[in-house]
Design an enzyme around this catalytic site. Structure first.
Site, mmCIF file in Angstrom:
data_model
loop_
_atom_site.group_PDB
_atom_site.id
_atom_site.type_symbol
_atom_site.label_atom_id
_atom_site.label_comp_id
_atom_site.label_asym_id
_atom_site.label_seq_id
_atom_site.Cartn_x
_atom_site.Cartn_y
_atom_site.Cartn_z
ATOM 1 N N THR A 132 0.820 -1.213 0.000
ATOM 2 C CA THR A 132 0.000 0.000 0.000
ATOM 3 C C THR A 132 0.850 1.259 0.000
ATOM 4 O O THR A 132 2.003 1.243 0.460
ATOM 5 C CB THR A 132 -0.899 -0.011 1.260
ATOM 6 O OG1 THR A 132 -1.539 1.258 1.389
ATOM 7 C CG2 THR A 132 -0.099 -0.256 2.533
ATOM 8 N N ASP A 133 0.253 2.348 -0.456
ATOM 9 C CA ASP A 133 0.951 3.642 -0.385
ATOM 10 C C ASP A 133 1.003 4.179 1.048
ATOM 11 O O ASP A 133 1.774 5.101 1.347
ATOM 12 C CB ASP A 133 0.289 4.677 -1.321
ATOM 13 C CG ASP A 133 -1.168 4.984 -0.997
ATOM 14 O OD1 ASP A 133 -1.729 4.389 -0.052
ATOM 15 O OD2 ASP A 133 -1.756 5.840 -1.703
ATOM 16 N N GLU A 134 0.197 3.587 1.955
ATOM 17 C CA GLU A 134 0.146 4.124 3.323
ATOM 18 C C GLU A 134 1.462 3.947 4.073
ATOM 19 O O GLU A 134 1.688 4.598 5.088
ATOM 20 C CB GLU A 134 -0.993 3.474 4.115
ATOM 21 C CG GLU A 134 -2.343 3.712 3.483
ATOM 22 C CD GLU A 134 -3.511 3.640 4.443
ATOM 23 O OE1 GLU A 134 -3.299 3.600 5.667
ATOM 24 O OE2 GLU A 134 -4.643 3.644 3.956
ATOM 25 N N TYR A 158 -2.102 -0.393 11.030
ATOM 26 C CA TYR A 158 -2.226 -1.070 9.728
ATOM 27 C C TYR A 158 -1.003 -0.793 8.862
ATOM 28 O O TYR A 158 -0.342 -1.722 8.370
ATOM 29 C CB TYR A 158 -3.505 -0.619 9.003
ATOM 30 C CG TYR A 158 -3.480 -0.941 7.521
ATOM 31 C CD1 TYR A 158 -3.544 -2.263 7.078
ATOM 32 C CD2 TYR A 158 -3.371 0.072 6.555
ATOM 33 C CE1 TYR A 158 -3.492 -2.575 5.719
ATOM 34 C CE2 TYR A 158 -3.319 -0.226 5.210
ATOM 35 C CZ TYR A 158 -3.384 -1.554 4.798
ATOM 36 O OH TYR A 158 -3.328 -1.861 3.450
ATOM 37 N N LYS A 162 1.998 -3.289 7.466
ATOM 38 C CA LYS A 162 2.303 -3.486 6.040
ATOM 39 C C LYS A 162 3.759 -3.100 5.760
ATOM 40 O O LYS A 162 4.450 -3.761 4.979
ATOM 41 C CB LYS A 162 1.358 -2.640 5.165
ATOM 42 C CG LYS A 162 -0.088 -3.096 5.149
ATOM 43 C CD LYS A 162 -0.303 -4.483 4.569
ATOM 44 C CE LYS A 162 -0.057 -4.559 3.080
ATOM 45 N NZ LYS A 162 -0.396 -5.896 2.524
HETATM 46 P P1 NAD Z 1 -9.725 -7.214 2.225
HETATM 47 O O1 NAD Z 1 -9.726 -6.928 3.677
HETATM 48 O O2 NAD Z 1 -10.948 -6.941 1.430
HETATM 49 O O3 NAD Z 1 -9.395 -8.768 1.984
HETATM 50 C C1 NAD Z 1 -8.384 -9.427 2.689
HETATM 51 C C2 NAD Z 1 -8.555 -10.926 2.459
HETATM 52 O O4 NAD Z 1 -7.499 -11.588 3.169
HETATM 53 C C3 NAD Z 1 -9.862 -11.478 2.996
HETATM 54 O O5 NAD Z 1 -10.439 -12.373 2.072
HETATM 55 C C4 NAD Z 1 -9.459 -12.213 4.274
HETATM 56 O O6 NAD Z 1 -10.301 -13.303 4.579
HETATM 57 C C5 NAD Z 1 -8.053 -12.667 3.908
HETATM 58 N N1 NAD Z 1 -7.211 -12.879 5.090
HETATM 59 C C6 NAD Z 1 -7.048 -12.041 6.142
HETATM 60 N N2 NAD Z 1 -6.213 -12.587 7.043
HETATM 61 C C7 NAD Z 1 -5.828 -13.787 6.536
HETATM 62 C C8 NAD Z 1 -4.977 -14.821 6.992
HETATM 63 N N3 NAD Z 1 -4.340 -14.730 8.171
HETATM 64 N N4 NAD Z 1 -4.809 -15.913 6.226
HETATM 65 C C9 NAD Z 1 -5.470 -16.032 5.034
HETATM 66 N N5 NAD Z 1 -6.295 -15.085 4.561
HETATM 67 C C10 NAD Z 1 -6.469 -13.973 5.294
HETATM 68 O O7 NAD Z 1 -8.468 -6.464 1.645
HETATM 69 P P2 NAD Z 1 -8.266 -5.781 0.214
HETATM 70 O O8 NAD Z 1 -8.779 -4.398 0.258
HETATM 71 O O9 NAD Z 1 -8.741 -6.715 -0.816
HETATM 72 O O10 NAD Z 1 -6.673 -5.682 0.196
HETATM 73 C C11 NAD Z 1 -5.891 -6.748 -0.348
HETATM 74 C C12 NAD Z 1 -4.432 -6.387 -0.217
HETATM 75 O O11 NAD Z 1 -4.177 -5.184 -0.934
HETATM 76 C C13 NAD Z 1 -3.972 -6.116 1.227
HETATM 77 O O12 NAD Z 1 -2.692 -6.632 1.386
HETATM 78 C C14 NAD Z 1 -3.969 -4.608 1.335
HETATM 79 O O13 NAD Z 1 -3.010 -4.182 2.280
HETATM 80 C C15 NAD Z 1 -3.577 -4.215 -0.070
HETATM 81 N N6 NAD Z 1 -4.055 -2.907 -0.543
HETATM 82 C C16 NAD Z 1 -5.371 -2.572 -0.440
HETATM 83 C C17 NAD Z 1 -5.812 -1.364 -0.974
HETATM 84 C C18 NAD Z 1 -7.256 -0.937 -0.906
HETATM 85 O O14 NAD Z 1 -7.571 0.199 -1.261
HETATM 86 N N7 NAD Z 1 -8.179 -1.799 -0.512
HETATM 87 C C19 NAD Z 1 -4.892 -0.486 -1.566
HETATM 88 C C20 NAD Z 1 -3.540 -0.859 -1.624
HETATM 89 C C21 NAD Z 1 -3.137 -2.091 -1.126
HETATM 90 O O1 DAU Z 2 -4.153 3.990 0.453
HETATM 91 C C1 DAU Z 2 -4.380 2.619 0.344
HETATM 92 C C2 DAU Z 2 -5.229 2.155 1.494
HETATM 93 O O2 DAU Z 2 -6.549 2.613 1.242
HETATM 94 C C3 DAU Z 2 -5.221 0.647 1.699
HETATM 95 O O3 DAU Z 2 -3.912 0.241 2.036
HETATM 96 C C4 DAU Z 2 -6.195 0.233 2.800
HETATM 97 O O4 DAU Z 2 -6.248 -1.174 2.901
HETATM 98 C C5 DAU Z 2 -7.565 0.761 2.441
HETATM 99 O O5 DAU Z 2 -8.476 0.464 3.478
HETATM 100 C C6 DAU Z 2 -7.514 2.257 2.197
HETATM 101 O O6 DAU Z 2 -7.224 2.953 3.449
HETATM 102 P P1 DAU Z 2 -7.971 4.328 3.823
HETATM 103 O O7 DAU Z 2 -7.905 4.506 5.273
HETATM 104 O O8 DAU Z 2 -7.484 5.450 2.951
HETATM 105 O O9 DAU Z 2 -9.457 3.956 3.304
HETATM 106 P P2 DAU Z 2 -10.916 4.201 3.956
HETATM 107 O O10 DAU Z 2 -11.908 3.824 2.894
HETATM 108 O O11 DAU Z 2 -11.043 3.594 5.290
HETATM 109 O O12 DAU Z 2 -10.941 5.775 4.128
HETATM 110 C C7 DAU Z 2 -10.740 6.635 3.035
HETATM 111 C C8 DAU Z 2 -10.791 8.039 3.576
HETATM 112 O O13 DAU Z 2 -12.140 8.317 3.983
HETATM 113 C C9 DAU Z 2 -9.924 8.252 4.784
HETATM 114 O O14 DAU Z 2 -9.378 9.573 4.723
HETATM 115 C C10 DAU Z 2 -10.892 8.148 5.967
HETATM 116 C C11 DAU Z 2 -12.191 8.659 5.378
HETATM 117 N N1 DAU Z 2 -13.430 8.053 5.916
HETATM 118 C C12 DAU Z 2 -13.513 6.698 5.981
HETATM 119 C C13 DAU Z 2 -14.649 6.104 6.485
HETATM 120 C C14 DAU Z 2 -14.755 4.592 6.580
HETATM 121 C C15 DAU Z 2 -14.467 8.858 6.321
HETATM 122 O O15 DAU Z 2 -14.389 10.107 6.221
HETATM 123 N N2 DAU Z 2 -15.597 8.280 6.805
HETATM 124 C C16 DAU Z 2 -15.739 6.923 6.939
HETATM 125 O O16 DAU Z 2 -16.791 6.432 7.423
#
Ligand code: NAD
Ligand code: DAU
Length: 363
Positions: A132-134, A158, A162
């Protein structure tokens, strides 16, 4: 075949579906099905012999050893993680366990497997770690976007977990020569996004007539990427990425949260107007900010474009419209996830937050 972890989650399930839509190469899908893992995302693959789902934990070394020796994958792609920042604030332990300890178990098992492979297979093998970019921390308004050489400054449990996994992956390349690739992506959105994250939460709450909870002043900035574009970037890095390199993946699309929420409301006003004639934006509410909330993320995705020829196909306008349309067409999916653990989570997260204003915040 390839082995994917976390393939029942949001990005992982999109990846598996896209992979099998474009190739006949089978996928072993290892996922322990936390609250975020949802096998109905993969319902269209029922009976498909190219998809083998294994319910298990990435921290289970014996399981890894068995899966790797049985299926002999040419690549492992690690999507599995605890992924929600707010959950990591309320309970960081699961993040340390899965994102750090689980990644470590994967690395150890994969290292042993790769070392024992005969030369042609060992040379072709890849471990792709999805990050992730975080991990780069927070930017000020005038800072340049994150490049791959930006220092790591994670601010939440988180992102710290990562970052730790990224460091382990890097170390396994430098120390043992493990053929790894890492992607650091910005915020994804699209189908099958669990409605605890900003965009799906806003769509689902709006349709249910509930408040749309914006944290703080709503001016935090994220860079949004349609999930199918993230999947295409991962496929590209897997096939032609340089070993040991990291690639930033993003949408060139920075927007403040409040603008995202207004865009969702405007689309819903058009596609599913409210019977009482009011706009969905009247449901916007500000709530107490997230502790340690990162102000701005921005990805410089020029390396992956320059070296690997990848660019996102969707603009935010096309991607967000597709997303809202998908949620409108999949009320059954939403209803299915809005049960049990999800409902408990929503009450735990929002009950403690003060509602300090109600009404419309302008973009
Ligand atoms: P998500 O939470 O939707 O899905 C995570 C999946 O991993 C789920 O199916 C869960 O059951 C499985 N999981 C969790 N713990 C586990 C374990 N111990 N063993 C096996 N499976 C397990 O997450 P996502 O949003 O699909 O993110 C996927 C990946 O991409 C993550 O590594 C996250 O850090 C990264 N990522 C997410 C975003 C985003 O915006 N969602 C952006 C950048 C990177
Ligand atoms: O940047 C990549 C990341 O993006 C991933 O690594 C994470 O897995 C993914 O969850 C996401 O993280 P964020 O914290 O940026 O996403 P989230 O959707 O939780 O929140 C996006 C923005 O919106 C953040 O600034 C918090 C805000 N927010 C979120 C929620 C859930 C609100 O204002 N209200 C809300 O109820």
């Amino acid at each position: 075949m390839i082995l994917v972890t976390g393939g029942a989650g949001f990005i992982g399930s999109n990846f598996v579906l896209d992979w099998l839509a474009q190739s006949d190469e089978p996928v072993v899908n290892l996922d322990c099905l936390t609250y975020a893992g949802n096998l109905t995302n993969l319902a269209s693959l029922a009976g498909d012999p190219r998809h083998l789902f294994v319910q298990g934990d990435i921290a289970d070394t014996a399981l890894w050893t068995r899966l790797l020796s049985t299926h002999q994958p040419r690549a492992v792609l690690n999507f599995a993680a605890e992924s929600h920042v707010d959950r990591s604030i309320l309970g960081p332990e699961a993040f340390v366990q899965t994102n750090i300890v689980g990644s470590f178990a994967m690395l150890e098992a994969v290292r042993a497997y790769w070392k024992a492979l005969p030369e042609p297979q060992a040379a072709a093998f890849r471990l792709l770690h999805v990050s992730t970019d975080e991990v780069y921390g927070s930017l000020a308004a005038s800072d340049p976007a994150f490049t791959e050489t930006h220092r790591y400054e994670p601010n939440s449990p988180y992102s710290a977990s990562k970052a730790a996994s990224d460091h382990l992956v890097r170390a396994y390349h430098h120390t043992y020569g493990l053929p790894v690739l890492t992607t650091n992506c910005s915020n994804n959105y699209g189908p099958y996004h669990f409605p605890e994250k900003l965009i799906p939460l806003m769509i689902v709450n709006a349709l249910a007539g509930k408040p749309l909870p914006v944290y703080g002043d709503g001016m935090q900035i994220r860079d949004w990427l349609y999930v199918k574009d993230h999947c295409s970037a991962i496929r590209r890095v897997l096939e032609v990425g340089r070993l040991g390199e990291t690639y930033n993946v993003g949408g060139w699309n920075e927007k403040p949260n409040i603008e995202i929420v207004h865009t969702v409301c405007t689309l819903l006003d058009e596609l599913r107007p409210k019977a009482d004639g009011t706009g969905y934006a009247t449901q916007i509410t500000t709530v107490t900010d997230r502790p340690g909330h990162d102000r701005r993320y921005a990805i410089d995705a020029s390396k992956i474009e320059r070296e690997l020829g990848w660019r996102p196909a969707e603009t935010f306008d096309t991607g967000i419209r597709k997303t809202v349309e998908w949620y409108l067409a999949h009320a059954d999916w939403v209803a299915q996830v809005q049960s049990g653990a999800y409902r408990d989570w929503v009450s735990a997260n929002y009950a403690e937050r003060d509602t300090n204003t109600t009404g419309v915040i302008s973009a």
